[in-house]
Design an enzyme around this catalytic site. Structure first.
Site, PDB file in Angstrom:
ATOM      1  CB  CYS A 167      50.316  50.260  36.386  1.00 54.60           C
ATOM      2  SG  CYS A 167      49.391  51.413  37.405  1.00 54.60           S
ATOM      3  NE  ARG A 212      41.359  40.425  35.370  1.00 62.21           N
ATOM      4  CZ  ARG A 212      41.152  40.546  34.056  1.00 62.21           C
ATOM      5  NH1 ARG A 212      41.810  41.446  33.353  1.00 62.21           N
ATOM      6  NH2 ARG A 212      40.290  39.754  33.443  1.00 62.21           N
ATOM      7  NE  ARG A 221      42.463  39.173  41.828  1.00 62.62           N
ATOM      8  CZ  ARG A 221      42.231  39.966  40.799  1.00 62.62           C
ATOM      9  NH1 ARG A 221      42.481  41.239  40.849  1.00 62.62           N
ATOM     10  NH2 ARG A 221      41.741  39.491  39.677  1.00 62.62           N
ATOM     11  CD  GLU A 241      45.273  40.856  33.919  1.00 59.13           C
ATOM     12  OE1 GLU A 241      45.262  39.667  33.548  1.00 59.13           O
ATOM     13  OE2 GLU A 241      45.313  41.185  35.114  1.00 59.13           O
ATOM     14  CE1 TYR A 283      36.988  40.515  40.305  1.00 59.26           C
ATOM     15  CE2 TYR A 283      36.122  40.081  42.499  1.00 59.26           C
ATOM     16  CZ  TYR A 283      37.112  39.928  41.552  1.00 59.26           C
ATOM     17  OH  TYR A 283      38.233  39.197  41.851  1.00 59.26           O
ATOM     18  NE  ARG A 315      36.158  34.336  41.782  1.00 54.55           N
ATOM     19  CZ  ARG A 315      36.864  34.132  42.894  1.00 54.55           C
ATOM     20  NH1 ARG A 315      38.038  34.693  43.062  1.00 54.55           N
ATOM     21  NH2 ARG A 315      36.371  33.345  43.839  1.00 54.55           N
ATOM     22  NE  ARG A 335      51.053  57.450  44.641  1.00 52.95           N
ATOM     23  CZ  ARG A 335      51.311  56.447  45.443  1.00 52.95           C
ATOM     24  NH1 ARG A 335      50.674  56.324  46.583  1.00 52.95           N
ATOM     25  NH2 ARG A 335      52.225  55.559  45.134  1.00 52.95           N
TER      26      ARG A 335
END
Length: 120
Positions: free
Chosen positions: A74, A89, A6, A77, A107, A115, A62
């Site tokens: 894609c 994210r 992640r 959220e 992150y 997080r 790419r």
């Protein structure tokens, strides 16, 4: 073992160049910190908050050599009240020998607050 890696980052503006640039920076760190090879990647899923629509963050992959055939998607959220704005994210699904505790989730910028238990 198939693992999810992640990461998240934020941008200052809904600007196509900045979205691709920050997503690219995030992916470079995820790839290098987890020794990810594109041929071992099952897929990459990016999400953006609904205030970002100037570019697809998937375009950032790419720009990387060897990532042409990696499936990328894609999505938006869900709009949770008081959630982090201007956020990108990513979830990289990869075949890796890393144990779950060895995976480095990455992150950047304001996304570090998502997080705080994971220190890079």
């Amino acid at each position: 073992m198939i693992r999810g890696v992640r990461g998240a980052t934020t941008v200052d503006q809904n600007n196509g160049e900045e979205i691709v640039e920050k997503a690219h920076e995030l992916m470079i760190d995820i790839i290098s910190q987890n020794d990810i090879k594109p041929e071992k990647v099952t897929s990459v899923l990016f999400t953006v908050t609904e205030d970002l629509n100037a570019a697809f963050p998937a375009k950032s992959l790419r720009l990387l050599e060897g990532w042409t055939y990696v499936p990328v998607m894609c999505m938006t959220e869900i709009p949770v009240p008081q959630s982090l704005v201007k956020c990108i994210r990513v979830m990289v699904t990869v075949d890796t020998s890393l144990d779950q505790t060895e995976v480095n989730h990455v992150y950047h910028y304001h996304a570090t607050q998502l997080r705080p238990d994971l220190k890079n």
